[in-house]
Scaffold this motif. Sequence first.
Motif, short mmCIF file in Angstrom:
data_model
loop_
_atom_site.label_atom_id
_atom_site.label_comp_id
_atom_site.label_asym_id
_atom_site.label_seq_id
_atom_site.Cartn_x
_atom_site.Cartn_y
_atom_site.Cartn_z
N ARG A 4 0.82 -1.21 0.00
CA ARG A 4 0.00 0.00 0.00
C ARG A 4 0.86 1.26 0.00
O ARG A 4 0.53 2.26 -0.64
CB ARG A 4 -0.96 -0.01 1.21
N VAL A 32 1.01 7.48 -5.97
CA VAL A 32 0.01 8.57 -5.94
C VAL A 32 0.73 9.90 -5.75
O VAL A 32 0.45 10.89 -6.43
CB VAL A 32 -1.02 8.36 -4.79
N LYS A 49 0.56 13.13 -8.13
CA LYS A 49 0.04 14.40 -7.61
C LYS A 49 1.09 15.50 -7.63
O LYS A 49 0.76 16.67 -7.83
CB LYS A 49 -0.52 14.20 -6.19
N ILE A 52 -2.96 16.44 -1.68
CA ILE A 52 -2.77 15.07 -1.16
C ILE A 52 -4.02 14.61 -0.41
O ILE A 52 -4.49 13.50 -0.60
CB ILE A 52 -1.51 15.05 -0.25
N LYS A 86 -7.68 14.08 0.30
CA LYS A 86 -8.95 14.03 -0.44
C LYS A 86 -10.02 13.46 0.49
O LYS A 86 -10.27 12.25 0.49
CB LYS A 86 -8.80 13.11 -1.67
N GLU A 111 -11.65 9.54 0.90
CA GLU A 111 -11.49 8.78 2.15
C GLU A 111 -12.86 8.34 2.69
O GLU A 111 -13.04 7.21 3.11
CB GLU A 111 -10.73 9.61 3.20
N SER A 148 -0.71 7.04 5.15
CA SER A 148 -0.49 7.17 3.71
C SER A 148 -0.26 8.64 3.36
O SER A 148 0.65 8.99 2.60
CB SER A 148 -1.71 6.61 2.97
N GLN A 167 3.03 10.56 1.92
CA GLN A 167 2.96 11.35 0.69
C GLN A 167 3.50 12.78 0.88
O GLN A 167 4.13 13.32 -0.02
CB GLN A 167 1.51 11.43 0.22
O1 LIG Z 1 -6.64 8.46 -3.52
C1 LIG Z 1 -5.87 9.36 -3.25
O2 LIG Z 1 -5.96 10.50 -3.80
C2 LIG Z 1 -4.77 9.17 -2.29
O3 LIG Z 1 -3.99 10.05 -2.10
C3 LIG Z 1 -4.70 7.88 -1.54
C4 LIG Z 1 -5.33 7.96 -0.17
C5 LIG Z 1 -5.23 6.54 0.44
O4 LIG Z 1 -4.23 6.24 1.07
O5 LIG Z 1 -6.14 5.75 0.17
C6 LIG Z 1 -4.59 8.93 0.67
C7 LIG Z 1 -4.95 10.23 0.81
C8 LIG Z 1 -6.24 10.76 0.32
O6 LIG Z 1 -6.82 11.58 1.27
C9 LIG Z 1 -7.15 9.70 -0.12
C10 LIG Z 1 -6.74 8.41 -0.27
#
Ligand SMILES: O=C(O)C(=O)C[C@]1(C(=O)O)C=C[C@@H](O)C=C1
Length: 284
Positions: A24, A31, A35, A42, A44, A48, A78, A82
């Motif tokens: 993961r 990702v 981005k 980053i 979102k 989520e 995550s 990032q």
């Molecule tokens: O899907 C994304 O845009 C991601 O950055 C991945 C992820 C995740 O780890 O699932 C992490 C941060 C976001 O807030 C949403 C989801």
Amino acid sequence: MTLEEVRKQIDVVDKQIKVLFKERMILADQVARVKAESEDAIYKPDREEAIITKLTGDVDDSIKKEYTALIKRIMEVSRKYQYGRTLELRNCLDVSFVTEEPKVKKLAMLKHELYICQGYSRDLVNTVSDYEQVMELIRKDEADAGMGIFEDISYGVSDSLHEALTMNDFYIYRCDEVLDEGHRKKVVTFGKQLVVLPEHNRLKIVFVCKNKSGSLASVLSMISDYGVNLTEIHSVPFRGGEWNYRFYVELNGNLLQKEIQALVFQLINETETFKILGSYFCEQ
Ligand SMILES: O=C(O)C(=O)C[C@]1(C(=O)O)C=C[C@@H](O)C=C1
């Protein structure tokens, strides 16, 4: 089953989780790369929320809250990963600072605080009656820096100095402990620019988080995930307007460190408002 036997099985499951966690994080890195290229955010929250709803729908109520907490946590780490990777990929931390302390010839202070004046001749201090006036003198270059009592071990923090620094974009760059008739006080020196020196070990920040359950907890666990010690925290309600709080926090760290930069980057992006109030050395 004996405790030993159950623990053996837990060890097996933990190994499987570890393999999946590493996979993961590789995806999180991908990702971050995408981005960084598109300069996309980053965090979102909608994505989520959708993940949580989709995954928890068929989970038994007896462990639903625990599973939701785990999924949230996985996405938090995550994001943390990032933010760090993004800063390595592109220099996008929007914080400017200087690396030299200003030379102070003229100091501005509150008249009734002149007695705590540190290291400057009192004849060279311009005294006024409130912090707005102190800052006005600095803005007009009639003083190079201001000095004031930030905290008093007997009376607590100075709300007026915290407020004035927040509202006027002034920054603390020195913090001295002064003993005054048995009262220990933290006396700060502040100016127009954020100054960061390698020996600084404190970063003072102020933020407002969303007025919903878990917001403050998630900011605090974020700070802890970076391995950063929080040395002071207090909240002050906004003057006027909606009922909400500003959180003032002192962190143990230096803005020249990569981890602190990533933490600041994450806080800028994940709080309602965020500001650095100073960088300084503190012995305590
Ligand atoms: O899907 C994304 O845009 C991601 O950055 C991945 C992820 C995740 O780890 O699932 C992490 C941060 C976001 O807030 C949403 C989801």
